[in-house]
Design an enzyme around this catalytic site. Sequence first.
Site, PDB file in Angstrom:
ATOM      1  CB  SER A 178       2.436   0.187  -4.749  1.00  0.00           C
ATOM      2  OG  SER A 178       3.543  -0.392  -4.640  1.00  0.00           O
ATOM      3  CG  ASP A 202       2.924   0.709 -11.293  1.00  0.00           C
ATOM      4  OD1 ASP A 202       3.160  -0.075 -12.287  1.00  0.00           O
ATOM      5  OD2 ASP A 202       4.082   1.299 -11.037  1.00  0.00           O
ATOM      6  CG  HIS A 290       5.218   2.814  -8.093  1.00  0.00           C
ATOM      7  ND1 HIS A 290       4.485   1.683  -8.779  1.00  0.00           N
ATOM      8  CD2 HIS A 290       5.089   2.408  -6.558  1.00  0.00           C
ATOM      9  CE1 HIS A 290       4.179   0.914  -7.803  1.00  0.00           C
ATOM     10  NE2 HIS A 290       4.703   1.212  -6.651  1.00  0.00           N
TER      11      HIS A 290
END
Length: 515
Positions: A178, A202, A290
């Site tokens: 992230s 991601d 995610h």
Amino acid sequence: MGEKNISFLTVWIILGNILATFSSVPEATTTGFVNTTVSTTPWPTTAEWISDLTDIVSKFSLRTADIPDDDMCYIVAGRPETIKECEFKEEMQTFVVIHGWTVTGMFENWVPKLVSALYEREPTSNVIVVDWLTRANQHYPTSAAYTKLVGRDIAKFVTWLQKELQFPWERIHLLGYSLGAHVAGIAGALTEHKISRITGLDPAGPNFEHADDQSTLSRDDAQFVDVLHTNTRGSPDRSIGIQRPVGHIDIYPNGGTFQPGCGIQKTLMGIALEGIKGLQNMDQLLKCSHERSIHLFIDSLLNTQQQSMAYRCNSKEAFNKGLCLNCRKNRCNKLGYNINKVRTARSTKMYLKTREMMPYKVFHYQVKVHFFSHDQLSFTEQPMKISLYGTHGEKEDISFVLPVLSGNTTLSFLITTDVDIGDLMIVKVRWEKDALISWSDWWGSSKFHIRKLRIKSGETQSKVIFSSKEGEFAYLVRGGGDAVFVKSKEDNMSRKEKLLHKLKMQGSLFGQNDA
């Protein structure tokens, strides 16, 4: 309100508050930052900055295989004795794990899982976990702006460690999730020598989709950058994960927008049934797809005999038609740790399907079929089932939908199975009824003739023609029985082709032992 009586409306209100954290993020500026009160240090203009270790805020814990879930020993830049105290293994593969934004201010439970998986795969390695929790536990735009400072910390730490030990740069692998993926990119851009590899799990989308390369993970930040995109649903500015390719190889599992098993309705129902306790897991709605990027990478570390394969394709729509199951000229690759490090002039986008649980691997097949009909038939969104029977196993009643089904046309579509069926021998196709009452059946025919099926396997690259088991044609009737096809001797892959493909998949061309 009782714990068991929480309403869906309440669930949605709370979910809306969580989503508002993302949707309220202002547009990215030209530097990739938002207008926050965070004071960020300008980019360095001299080489001396990287040797100044006094302003490092992030902490670096060398975790162990025995205690992967706790920080027992910190290596402190500028204090060489901490390298020995933490029993850092000189010249061994070193992984640096970088977490993302956090609501709780604590490490999420995926961190020890990834640490354990890295040690299981590489027992003699070093796994360092970066702690930037105090900066990550802010309102999202503030934490997003902090990524540059955390990237500077890591660049300084890694450079100091390398100089202190004459540590080989090719032994350093950054893994960022992230916001942590952008932190890794910034760190890689600032080091004096290029880091061997950065894996972006991601990378975060808000504030970064339109930001410049200095503010995000990019293909120039390491010798090799591979990226998994698992949660790119929504508009580019509001997508939780970044949509555009930012690495040498960008892989979009299941199209990259949404992952199997992460349905909102299913998750909401589970949360509602658990009452107040379920609200504590509300962030799972955001995290499921995610965080799947992390678990796909963990899967690649642990399930070495079930490596997921991805395929180069121009779009997910073309991939879903089965048009991209080609392994020639590096058009397919392994997902995760054992990826073949192919660097091309432009980012390579790759796609694959997965299961909803580990091991995630599925087998991909392109089915190509020509439908004959005497009448002018045309249908949309038709439910079908296909059954595959092979030398190793079988998989029955695989459901799929044909967007358009017309007479005298050739269609190509993708099907997948989690069962290794070996060499395909028999295929059965059935056309389901799309409603309890199909009015067209009262006045017209709903029957197609099929002479052959052409099926290509992505994993083995075999191409097999199937002919009707009985007669020249098999008949596909809506609501009827199976159309049965058996393996033909036409145009099958030669023994030499199969051997060459096997060598590529299992031999040195894929560099299985590369970090």
